[in-house]
Design a protein around this motif. Sequence first.
Motif, PDB file in Angstrom:
ATOM      1  N   GLU A  66     -35.109  -5.586  20.732  1.00 34.16           N
ATOM      2  CA  GLU A  66     -35.771  -4.944  22.027  1.00 34.16           C
ATOM      3  C   GLU A  66     -35.220  -3.221  21.648  1.00 34.16           C
ATOM      4  O   GLU A  66     -35.998  -2.513  22.128  1.00 34.16           O
ATOM      5  CB  GLU A  66     -35.264  -5.427  23.414  1.00 34.16           C
ATOM      6  N   ALA A  67     -33.874  -3.111  21.636  1.00 31.96           N
ATOM      7  CA  ALA A  67     -33.528  -1.770  21.386  1.00 31.96           C
ATOM      8  C   ALA A  67     -34.133  -1.048  20.092  1.00 31.96           C
ATOM      9  O   ALA A  67     -34.425   0.000  20.428  1.00 31.96           O
ATOM     10  CB  ALA A  67     -31.875  -1.961  21.213  1.00 31.96           C
ATOM     11  N   VAL A  68     -34.550  -1.922  19.020  1.00 33.33           N
ATOM     12  CA  VAL A  68     -35.049  -1.242  17.856  1.00 33.33           C
ATOM     13  C   VAL A  68     -36.437  -0.640  18.457  1.00 33.33           C
ATOM     14  O   VAL A  68     -36.985   0.200  18.166  1.00 33.33           O
ATOM     15  CB  VAL A  68     -35.357  -2.174  16.920  1.00 33.33           C
ATOM     16  N   ARG A  69     -37.151  -1.760  18.980  1.00 33.23           N
ATOM     17  CA  ARG A  69     -38.705  -1.247  19.700  1.00 33.23           C
ATOM     18  C   ARG A  69     -38.539   0.128  20.361  1.00 33.23           C
ATOM     19  O   ARG A  69     -39.451   0.855  20.411  1.00 33.23           O
ATOM     20  CB  ARG A  69     -39.260  -2.526  20.261  1.00 33.23           C
ATOM     21  N   ALA A  70     -37.613   0.024  21.415  1.00 32.77           N
ATOM     22  CA  ALA A  70     -37.294   1.135  22.150  1.00 32.77           C
ATOM     23  C   ALA A  70     -37.075   2.283  21.473  1.00 32.77           C
ATOM     24  O   ALA A  70     -37.606   3.278  21.922  1.00 32.77           O
ATOM     25  CB  ALA A  70     -36.382   0.840  23.217  1.00 32.77           C
ATOM     26  N   PHE A  71     -36.328   2.207  20.535  1.00 34.72           N
ATOM     27  CA  PHE A  71     -35.961   3.409  19.739  1.00 34.72           C
ATOM     28  C   PHE A  71     -36.895   4.076  18.858  1.00 34.72           C
ATOM     29  O   PHE A  71     -36.943   5.381  18.922  1.00 34.72           O
ATOM     30  CB  PHE A  71     -34.912   2.882  18.551  1.00 34.72           C
ATOM     31  N   GLN A  72     -37.828   3.062  18.470  1.00 37.24           N
ATOM     32  CA  GLN A  72     -38.991   3.573  17.780  1.00 37.24           C
ATOM     33  C   GLN A  72     -39.777   4.533  18.476  1.00 37.24           C
ATOM     34  O   GLN A  72     -40.332   5.331  17.874  1.00 37.24           O
ATOM     35  CB  GLN A  72     -39.795   2.333  17.015  1.00 37.24           C
ATOM     36  N   ASN A  73     -39.895   4.356  19.816  1.00 38.23           N
ATOM     37  CA  ASN A  73     -40.868   4.873  20.642  1.00 38.23           C
ATOM     38  C   ASN A  73     -39.954   6.026  21.491  1.00 38.23           C
ATOM     39  O   ASN A  73     -40.646   6.751  22.334  1.00 38.23           O
ATOM     40  CB  ASN A  73     -41.701   4.354  21.465  1.00 38.23           C
ATOM     41  N   HIS A  74     -38.724   6.229  21.405  1.00 37.75           N
ATOM     42  CA  HIS A  74     -37.873   7.342  22.314  1.00 37.75           C
ATOM     43  C   HIS A  74     -38.237   8.577  21.815  1.00 37.75           C
ATOM     44  O   HIS A  74     -38.482   9.040  20.445  1.00 37.75           O
ATOM     45  CB  HIS A  74     -36.347   7.076  22.109  1.00 37.75           C
ATOM     46  N   PRO A  75     -38.509   9.518  22.731  1.00 37.82           N
ATOM     47  CA  PRO A  75     -39.056  10.839  22.186  1.00 37.82           C
ATOM     48  C   PRO A  75     -38.075  11.586  21.409  1.00 37.82           C
ATOM     49  O   PRO A  75     -38.590  12.399  20.524  1.00 37.82           O
ATOM     50  CB  PRO A  75     -38.815  11.599  23.887  1.00 37.82           C
ATOM     51  N   LEU A  76     -36.909  11.388  21.427  1.00 32.34           N
ATOM     52  CA  LEU A  76     -35.903  11.892  20.431  1.00 32.34           C
ATOM     53  C   LEU A  76     -36.057  11.390  18.860  1.00 32.34           C
ATOM     54  O   LEU A  76     -36.083  12.170  17.991  1.00 32.34           O
ATOM     55  CB  LEU A  76     -34.333  11.700  20.961  1.00 32.34           C
ATOM     56  N   HIS A  77     -36.346  10.187  19.013  1.00 34.17           N
ATOM     57  CA  HIS A  77     -36.615   9.662  17.606  1.00 34.17           C
ATOM     58  C   HIS A  77     -38.013   9.956  17.216  1.00 34.17           C
ATOM     59  O   HIS A  77     -37.913  10.412  15.741  1.00 34.17           O
ATOM     60  CB  HIS A  77     -36.738   8.202  17.882  1.00 34.17           C
ATOM     61  N   LEU A  78     -38.950  10.203  17.976  1.00 39.43           N
ATOM     62  CA  LEU A  78     -40.365  10.708  17.521  1.00 39.43           C
ATOM     63  C   LEU A  78     -40.108  12.230  17.140  1.00 39.43           C
ATOM     64  O   LEU A  78     -40.737  12.528  16.151  1.00 39.43           O
ATOM     65  CB  LEU A  78     -41.230  10.499  18.766  1.00 39.43           C
ATOM     66  N   ALA A  79     -39.303  12.765  17.784  1.00 37.46           N
ATOM     67  CA  ALA A  79     -39.124  14.306  17.418  1.00 37.46           C
ATOM     68  C   ALA A  79     -38.238  14.209  15.936  1.00 37.46           C
ATOM     69  O   ALA A  79     -38.857  15.130  15.355  1.00 37.46           O
ATOM     70  CB  ALA A  79     -38.250  15.174  18.523  1.00 37.46           C
ATOM     71  N   HIS A  80     -37.516  13.545  15.649  1.00 36.57           N
ATOM     72  CA  HIS A  80     -36.570  13.507  14.550  1.00 36.57           C
ATOM     73  C   HIS A  80     -37.885  13.051  13.404  1.00 36.57           C
ATOM     74  O   HIS A  80     -37.672  13.596  12.068  1.00 36.57           O
ATOM     75  CB  HIS A  80     -35.751  12.332  14.452  1.00 36.57           C
ATOM     76  N   LYS A  81     -38.387  12.124  13.701  1.00 40.27           N
ATOM     77  CA  LYS A  81     -39.640  11.602  12.654  1.00 40.27           C
ATOM     78  C   LYS A  81     -40.542  12.688  12.157  1.00 40.27           C
ATOM     79  O   LYS A  81     -40.918  13.098  11.121  1.00 40.27           O
ATOM     80  CB  LYS A  81     -40.334  10.576  13.071  1.00 40.27           C
ATOM     81  N   GLU A  82     -40.970  13.600  13.389  1.00 43.28           N
ATOM     82  CA  GLU A  82     -41.829  14.879  13.375  1.00 43.28           C
ATOM     83  C   GLU A  82     -41.143  15.768  12.248  1.00 43.28           C
ATOM     84  O   GLU A  82     -41.907  16.394  11.536  1.00 43.28           O
ATOM     85  CB  GLU A  82     -42.410  15.320  14.634  1.00 43.28           C
ATOM     86  N   ARG A  83     -39.805  16.140  12.811  1.00 41.73           N
ATOM     87  CA  ARG A  83     -39.134  16.920  11.800  1.00 41.73           C
ATOM     88  C   ARG A  83     -39.098  16.617  10.264  1.00 41.73           C
ATOM     89  O   ARG A  83     -39.037  17.383   9.520  1.00 41.73           O
ATOM     90  CB  ARG A  83     -37.812  17.289  12.522  1.00 41.73           C
ATOM     91  N   SER A  84     -38.901  15.309  10.083  1.00 38.89           N
ATOM     92  CA  SER A  84     -38.636  14.771   8.789  1.00 38.89           C
ATOM     93  C   SER A  84     -40.114  14.857   7.897  1.00 38.89           C
ATOM     94  O   SER A  84     -39.821  14.968   6.836  1.00 38.89           O
ATOM     95  CB  SER A  84     -37.975  13.328   8.961  1.00 38.89           C
ATOM     96  N   ALA A  85     -40.889  14.501   8.601  1.00 37.16           N
ATOM     97  CA  ALA A  85     -42.254  14.079   7.995  1.00 37.16           C
ATOM     98  C   ALA A  85     -42.683  15.026   6.684  1.00 37.16           C
ATOM     99  O   ALA A  85     -43.077  14.429   5.833  1.00 37.16           O
ATOM    100  CB  ALA A  85     -43.525  14.117   9.000  1.00 37.16           C
ATOM    101  N   PRO A  86     -42.401  16.384   6.945  1.00 35.64           N
ATOM    102  CA  PRO A  86     -42.967  17.302   5.908  1.00 35.64           C
ATOM    103  C   PRO A  86     -42.136  17.172   4.485  1.00 35.64           C
ATOM    104  O   PRO A  86     -42.623  17.378   3.515  1.00 35.64           O
ATOM    105  CB  PRO A  86     -42.689  18.759   6.155  1.00 35.64           C
ATOM    106  N   TYR A  87     -40.858  16.436   4.738  1.00 35.63           N
ATOM    107  CA  TYR A  87     -39.941  16.237   3.550  1.00 35.63           C
ATOM    108  C   TYR A  87     -40.024  14.663   3.000  1.00 35.63           C
ATOM    109  O   TYR A  87     -39.160  14.425   1.982  1.00 35.63           O
ATOM    110  CB  TYR A  87     -38.556  16.962   4.058  1.00 35.63           C
ATOM    111  N   VAL A  88     -40.619  13.926   3.546  1.00 32.83           N
ATOM    112  CA  VAL A  88     -40.678  12.765   3.014  1.00 32.83           C
ATOM    113  C   VAL A  88     -42.235  12.242   2.521  1.00 32.83           C
ATOM    114  O   VAL A  88     -43.047  12.433   3.075  1.00 32.83           O
ATOM    115  CB  VAL A  88     -40.513  11.724   4.453  1.00 32.83           C
ATOM    116  N   GLN A  89     -41.843  11.615   1.267  1.00 34.21           N
ATOM    117  CA  GLN A  89     -43.270  11.057   0.569  1.00 34.21           C
ATOM    118  C   GLN A  89     -43.427   9.648   0.626  1.00 34.21           C
ATOM    119  O   GLN A  89     -44.590   9.144   0.611  1.00 34.21           O
ATOM    120  CB  GLN A  89     -43.318  11.649  -0.872  1.00 34.21           C
TER     121      GLN A  89
END
Length: 98
Positions: A66-89
């Motif tokens: 349940e914590a993993v699911r909540a982590f996936q949608n947490h605003p801080l994690h979503l912002a991290h994913k957005e920052r990382s996206a240009p550098y990940v193929q």
Amino acid sequence: MVRHILFWKFSDQVNDDNRNEVLSMLRASVKGLQGNIPGLLSCEIGEAVKGSDCDFVFYAELESLEAVRAFQNHPLHLAHKERSAPYVQARLAADYEV
């Protein structure tokens, strides 16, 4: 407890000139998750050793699935994913319970 592991391959946005800068940004971004997301016990990111099939690895321990699911949608994690996206193929992820 659940272990959450990601293996990432750099995109062509990462080169010899900016590799260290990108890794520093990713480390700082991950550090901002620690202690700020409920259920996230620990997390870290590191560059894979030469000859690996990936360029860097994210490792996290979370309290439960349940914590993993909540982590996936947490605003801080979503912002991290957005920052990382240009550098990940490419990305490979796995979770397992211990």
